[in-house]
Scaffold this active site. Structure first.
Site, mmCIF file in Angstrom:
data_model
loop_
_atom_site.group_PDB
_atom_site.id
_atom_site.type_symbol
_atom_site.label_atom_id
_atom_site.label_comp_id
_atom_site.label_asym_id
_atom_site.label_seq_id
_atom_site.Cartn_x
_atom_site.Cartn_y
_atom_site.Cartn_z
ATOM 1 N N CYS A 1 -2.262 9.582 2.711
ATOM 2 C CA CYS A 1 -1.794 9.040 1.414
ATOM 3 C C CYS A 1 -2.770 9.336 0.283
ATOM 4 O O CYS A 1 -2.371 9.439 -0.868
ATOM 5 C CB CYS A 1 -1.575 7.543 1.540
ATOM 6 S SG CYS A 1 -3.036 6.677 2.099
ATOM 7 N N GLU B 1 0.880 -1.173 0.000
ATOM 8 C CA GLU B 1 0.000 0.000 0.000
ATOM 9 C C GLU B 1 0.912 1.216 0.000
ATOM 10 O O GLU B 1 1.450 1.591 1.036
ATOM 11 C CB GLU B 1 -0.907 -0.013 1.241
ATOM 12 C CG GLU B 1 -1.892 -1.172 1.293
ATOM 13 C CD GLU B 1 -3.093 -0.956 0.384
ATOM 14 O OE1 GLU B 1 -3.353 0.185 -0.025
ATOM 15 O OE2 GLU B 1 -3.783 -1.950 0.064
HETATM 16 P P1 NAD Z 1 8.083 4.628 5.111
HETATM 17 O O1 NAD Z 1 8.179 3.838 3.853
HETATM 18 O O2 NAD Z 1 9.204 5.516 5.485
HETATM 19 O O3 NAD Z 1 7.893 3.664 6.375
HETATM 20 C C1 NAD Z 1 6.928 2.633 6.396
HETATM 21 C C2 NAD Z 1 7.418 1.490 7.276
HETATM 22 O O4 NAD Z 1 8.617 0.960 6.739
HETATM 23 C C3 NAD Z 1 7.725 1.889 8.723
HETATM 24 O O5 NAD Z 1 7.209 0.894 9.575
HETATM 25 C C4 NAD Z 1 9.239 1.928 8.773
HETATM 26 O O6 NAD Z 1 9.753 1.555 10.022
HETATM 27 C C5 NAD Z 1 9.654 0.924 7.706
HETATM 28 N N1 NAD Z 1 10.890 1.298 7.020
HETATM 29 C C6 NAD Z 1 11.321 2.548 6.711
HETATM 30 N N2 NAD Z 1 12.487 2.503 6.044
HETATM 31 C C7 NAD Z 1 12.798 1.184 5.915
HETATM 32 C C8 NAD Z 1 13.888 0.469 5.305
HETATM 33 N N3 NAD Z 1 14.889 1.107 4.734
HETATM 34 N N4 NAD Z 1 13.881 -0.889 5.365
HETATM 35 C C9 NAD Z 1 12.865 -1.539 5.970
HETATM 36 N N5 NAD Z 1 11.819 -0.916 6.559
HETATM 37 C C10 NAD Z 1 11.779 0.410 6.546
HETATM 38 O O7 NAD Z 1 6.699 5.395 4.999
HETATM 39 P P2 NAD Z 1 6.063 6.422 5.988
HETATM 40 O O8 NAD Z 1 6.934 7.649 6.022
HETATM 41 O O9 NAD Z 1 5.725 5.781 7.277
HETATM 42 O O10 NAD Z 1 4.691 6.764 5.254
HETATM 43 C C11 NAD Z 1 4.604 7.704 4.231
HETATM 44 C C12 NAD Z 1 4.376 7.056 2.890
HETATM 45 O O11 NAD Z 1 3.442 6.007 2.995
HETATM 46 C C13 NAD Z 1 3.789 8.014 1.881
HETATM 47 O O12 NAD Z 1 4.381 7.771 0.633
HETATM 48 C C14 NAD Z 1 2.328 7.646 1.852
HETATM 49 O O13 NAD Z 1 1.658 7.970 0.670
HETATM 50 C C15 NAD Z 1 2.386 6.171 2.051
HETATM 51 N N6 NAD Z 1 1.154 5.689 2.633
HETATM 52 C C16 NAD Z 1 0.359 4.873 1.898
HETATM 53 C C17 NAD Z 1 -0.832 4.436 2.423
HETATM 54 C C18 NAD Z 1 -1.750 3.541 1.661
HETATM 55 O O14 NAD Z 1 -2.689 3.049 2.255
HETATM 56 N N7 NAD Z 1 -1.525 3.300 0.380
HETATM 57 C C19 NAD Z 1 -1.213 4.836 3.698
HETATM 58 C C20 NAD Z 1 -0.360 5.659 4.413
HETATM 59 C C21 NAD Z 1 0.826 6.081 3.895
#
Ligand code: NAD
Length: 455
Positions: free
Chosen positions: A243, A209
């Site tokens: 998002c 997602e």
């Molecule tokens: P992110 O990708 O930074 O983090 C998401 C998860 O991944 C967290 O639990 C984090 O600990 C983990 N993570 C981060 N970097 C990592 C790595 N290098 N290796 C492994 N795991 C890692 O995202 P975010 O900042 O939490 O959220 C923002 C993004 O998420 C935006 O792009 C937003 O559009 C998207 N989003 C999508 C939805 C949806 O339902 N489609 C909902 C909310 C947010």
């Protein structure tokens, strides 16, 4: 923490087949709802400390969504889990065909920070309804909400069935090294690619997602006041950290000025100030700085005056924006609304298609041909006509992206399907077996097969 040990125990628990019993799933879903209900104050406090988010907004954007998902699953899970009949072709008569939903098994759910409860717990609810065990890794960014989920779940659930593991990149990387039966990830596109690659090593199925730039396209025939009202709510809820928030607006040139002044009017009416609890903080300094750098003060029409100490960026509208501007290079994920214009629908469609397939698209128009053309020609995850974001609340609609905005979907029965494998079965009796498919082969047999059986 030894993650392999946790997963081994989940695997072992799954192999007891306890989670395959519907009463077990119902009991655990009820347990989750009771725990959340009993501890609402803790949940509100934690989110207030992380975001300064009000109880009202937390209820409508987090808890109510979780409760609805649980309630629907409680009513429907028996039906979703039932064997489904399928028709059987002549070649296999007198046999019968059916499909058995079976839980994938051990599931890893990785959450994002912007709606920390529902983005972690709704996938977990769907996984439990489907009969899986769950390891949940919430986002570490809002640390209090992550801690409160860990505390409530780890204290109240069998850790071999449902376990919260807290942590950031290091912990998630270690978890991703282990073989799960399914991974459900919510977050950014770059991290989505990391998760996909890690899952590929074990051939683990994934749901991703992700995000992207979701447009709102507005044609000149709309009700301007209503369009502005709905847009302003959708864009500035949670200070734009959503998002599916409209990332940018493409408005037909002839109504640009009227649209701008109506948006301004609705921002003023909405009283989005942190001091009256209607508005939310930016989650952290990193995001605050990222957003501030996107604001081109020469193009600011409303807002723009940021407060670093409080991490507040007021609702900010930028006009005369071009696709080449900084604010159009990445998903905004904050309270900045760039307004761009178009003269023909074809031009608007071309502009949207220059970017990756969005998670959402919002079309404001009274024209049926325009609506049909946009829906037909732009690929996107989901969206709304003459509204924004509210499609998310419909449990009858699958929620997910396409292309860069994601793989797979969930909500309601689609969540159940996301965590289920559909096992196809053909069942035959012993009392008859026609000889047509067996050697010795003959022209007569072949003609018969071609004419009657359709093999
Ligand atoms: P992110 O990708 O930074 O983090 C998401 C998860 O991944 C967290 O639990 C984090 O600990 C983990 N993570 C981060 N970097 C990592 C790595 N290098 N290796 C492994 N795991 C890692 O995202 P975010 O900042 O939490 O959220 C923002 C993004 O998420 C935006 O792009 C937003 O559009 C998207 N989003 C999508 C939805 C949806 O339902 N489609 C909902 C909310 C947010």
């Amino acid at each position: 923490m030894n993650y392999q040990e946790i997963i081994d125990k989940h695997q072992h628990f799954f192999n007891t087949h306890a989670t395959k019993e519907i009463p077990f799933r119902i009991k655990e879903l009820k347990r989750l709802k009771n725990i959340l209900k009993k501890n609402e104050t803790l949940l509100y406090d934690a989110i207030y400390k992380d975001f300064k988010k009000s109880e009202f907004e937390t209820y409508i954007t987090e808890l109510s969504i979780i409760y609805h998902e649980i309630d629907l699953a409680l009513v429907k899970v028996s039906k979703w889990a039932k064997k489904k009949k399928a028709s059987t072709g002549l070649a296999n008569l007198p046999g019968k065909s059916y499909i058995l939903p079976e839980p994938y098994g051990t599931v890893l759910v990785i959450g994002a920070w912007n709606y920390p409860y529902q983005l972690s717990l709704c996938p977990a609810i769907a996984a439990i309804a489907a009969g899986c065990t769950v390891v949940l890794k919430p986002s570490e960014v809002p640390s209090r909400t992550s801690a409160v989920m860990a505390e409530l779940i780890n204290k109240n659930f069998d850790p071999h069935f449902f376990k919260v593991v807290e942590g950031g990149v290091k912990e998630t990387t270690e978890l991703l090294d282990i073989k799960f039966d399914k991974i459900f990830f919510t977050g950014s596109v770059p991290v989505g690619k990391i998760v996909y690659q890690a899952a590929a090593k074990h051939l683990t199925p994934v749901t991703l997602e992700l995000g992207g730039k979701s447009p709102a396209i507005i044609t000149k025939d709309v009700n301007i006041d209503m369009t502005a009202k709905r847009l302003v709510w959708a864009k500035f809820l949670n200070a734009g950290q959503t998002c599916i928030a409209p990332d940018y607006v493409l408005v037909e040139s002839s109504i640009k000025d009227k649209m701008l002044s109506s948006i301004k009017e609705h921002i003023e009416k909405s009283e989005y100030h942190v001091d009256n609890d209607n508005y939310t903080q930016i989650i952290n300094e990193k995001n605050f700085d990222r957003l501030r750098n996107m604001i081109n003060t020469d193009k600011v029409y409303v807002g723009g005056k940021v407060n670093k100490e409080e991490r507040v960026i007021p609702p900010t509208v930028m006009k005369d924006v071009e696709f080449s501007d900084d604010v159009m290079q990445d998903e905004i994920f904050g309270p900045i609304l760039p307004i761009l214009t178009f003269d023909t629908v074809e031009e608007a469609i071309d502009k949207v298609k220059q970017l990756s397939k969005p998670l959402s698209c919002y079309v404001f128009t009274k024209s049926k041909p325009t609506r049909k053309k946009i829906l037909n020609e732009i690929s996107f995850g989901g969206g709304a006509i003459n509204d924004a974001m509210m499609h998310f609340t419909e449990q009858t609609l699958p929620f997910g992206g396409v292309g860069n905005s994601g793989i797979g979907n969930y909500h309601g029965k689609y969540g159940f399907e996301t965590f289920s494998h559909y096992k196809s079965i053909l069942q035959k009796p012993f009392w008859i077996e026609p000889n047509f498919k067996y050697p010795p082969y003959s022209t007569r047999k072949l003609n018969f097969l071609k004419r009657f059986i359709g093999l």
